[in-house]
Design an enzyme around this catalytic site. Structure first.
Site, short mmCIF file in Angstrom:
data_model
loop_
_atom_site.label_atom_id
_atom_site.label_comp_id
_atom_site.label_asym_id
_atom_site.label_seq_id
_atom_site.Cartn_x
_atom_site.Cartn_y
_atom_site.Cartn_z
N GLY A 72 1.09 -0.96 -0.34
CA GLY A 72 -0.20 0.00 -0.40
C GLY A 72 1.13 1.54 -0.44
NE ARG A 108 -0.80 -3.18 14.72
CZ ARG A 108 -0.32 -2.07 14.50
NH1 ARG A 108 0.87 -1.24 14.19
NH2 ARG A 108 -0.76 -0.86 14.54
CD GLU A 163 4.19 -4.17 19.66
OE1 GLU A 163 4.09 -3.20 19.93
OE2 GLU A 163 4.30 -4.32 18.05
CG HIS A 213 5.20 -0.48 18.03
ND1 HIS A 213 3.75 -1.21 17.80
CD2 HIS A 213 5.29 0.39 16.22
CE1 HIS A 213 2.83 -1.56 17.15
NE2 HIS A 213 3.41 -0.17 16.04
C1 DGY Z 1 0.70 2.67 13.25
O1 DGY Z 1 0.20 3.63 13.16
O2 DGY Z 1 -0.56 1.74 13.27
C2 DGY Z 1 1.70 2.68 14.04
O3 DGY Z 1 1.94 1.25 14.17
C3 DGY Z 1 1.36 2.54 15.87
O4 DGY Z 1 0.42 1.55 15.95
#
Ligand code: DGY
Length: 329
Positions: free
Chosen positions: A156, A239, A268, A287
């Site tokens: 994307g 993720r 996490e 993250h």
């Molecule tokens: C998002 O914006 O989805 C990042 O991974 C932070 O959670």
């Protein structure tokens, strides 16, 4: 009007809302807010809006808060932490923060790729352990990225930036696997749309940029790692749950793949004794994909605008449950 945020949010968002007579109360503790704490606070009757930063909002919380909360504004592009169906049924519009974090997140994927290729974290640890010289000319070598093949799973907007960076820096060929073709990527990156198996067989670096859905949950599992090149590097900034982490550890230990760069893990936080943290060809970050000053500022601004729109009964700019407008509360 008052709204609640599950973590401290940037000042620009608070200033924007304050100029519109909206006060933001925040969870300021270092430890993440628990389900009970969140429910208790948000059902106190003081708040009409909720900013969500990472907290899990399940159906039970939605049911508890639906009488008070008119809008949920996420400070993330991902919305897998929200029971969207429950929010929609409760008549609560939910927004996210797409686009503004594309560059920062793709740059994190790029950073991890280079880091793993040259074992950067591992070499840093060697210095800290006073092992600078514990090497010969022919040991502890990295791999070149020039001219290699980048495979993108879920190409994307973030994947597009990653593709551009890899092409510009290392003249990498880009292949990808999506549910449907991405014409922009085909054109701007000369990217090739391939089957999932072909992606696994051909990628030198395989970078994950998909959303977490039931279909993508643990799609990178033991069987999949066996199909990847022994020399390949897996990058995940999407993720943690897209990857079966125990299977990844095994694949690395058995040298089925060469390395991995992870900005997201499952669970996490990752525990400090996780074997991945000791591996020479693994780089893990906590993250931080969107964690630059500018990006967080822009995410906060967009989230605040969505909050104001929601509280004044207007359509949210970046809504993720559009169908809420056709359902009566
Ligand atoms: C998002 O914006 O989805 C990042 O991974 C932070 O959670």
């Amino acid at each position: 009007m008052k709204v609640f945020a599950t973590k401290v949010i940037p000042d620009n968002a608070k200033a924007f809302l304050s100029a519109n007579n909206i006060v933001v109360d925040e969870w300021t503790n270092q430890t993440p807010i628990t389900k009970n704490e969140l429910t208790k606070i948000v059902t106190s009757g003081k708040y009409t809006g909720l900013f969500v930063l990472g907290a899990k909002i399940d159906a039970e919380i939605i049911h508890a808060i639906q009488r008070n909360i008119q809008v949920i504004s996420l400070l993330s592009v991902g919305y897998d932490n929200i029971d969207l169906h429950a929010a929609t049924m409760a008549g609560i519009p939910v927004s996210n923060t797409p686009d503004v974090l594309n560059d920062a997140t793709a740059e994190t994927a790029f950073l991890l790729m280079q880091n793993v290729a040259r074992k950067a974290f591992y070499n840093y640890r060697r210095i800290m352990e006073d092992k600078w010289h514990n090497d010969s000319f022919i040991t502890n070598l990295g791999v070149d990225l020039q001219g290699k093949t980048l495979g993108i799973f879920g190409l994307g907007k973030i994947g597009l930036v990653m593709g551009k960076l890899c092409r510009a820096a290392f003249n990498m060929e880009v292949i990808y696997h999506n549910r449907s073709r991405n014409p922009k990527a085909d054109k701007t990156l000369n990217a090739q749309f391939v089957s999932f198996d072909e992606l696994l067989h051909r990628s030198d670096v395989l970078s994950i940029h998909c959303a977490l859905t039931p279909e993508t949950t643990r799609v990178f599992n033991a069987a999949v790692f066996k199909k990847m090149k022994n020399s390949s590097i897996l990058i995940n900034t999407a993720r943690g749950k897209v990857v079966d982490e125990p299977a990844l550890i095994q694949a690395l230990q058995k040298a089925e793949i060469w390395g991995a760069g992870l900005d997201v893990t499952d669970p996490e936080p990752m525990q400090p004794d996780n074997p991945l943290l000791q591996m020479a060809t693994v780089a893990v970050l906590p993250h931080i994909g969107s964690a630059t000053v500018n990006t967080r500022h822009r995410m906060a601004q967009l989230a605040a605008e969505n909050m104001l729109l929601g509280l004044t009964g207007k359509r949210l700019k970046t809504i993720v449950n559009e169908e809420v407008y056709s359902i009566k509360k």
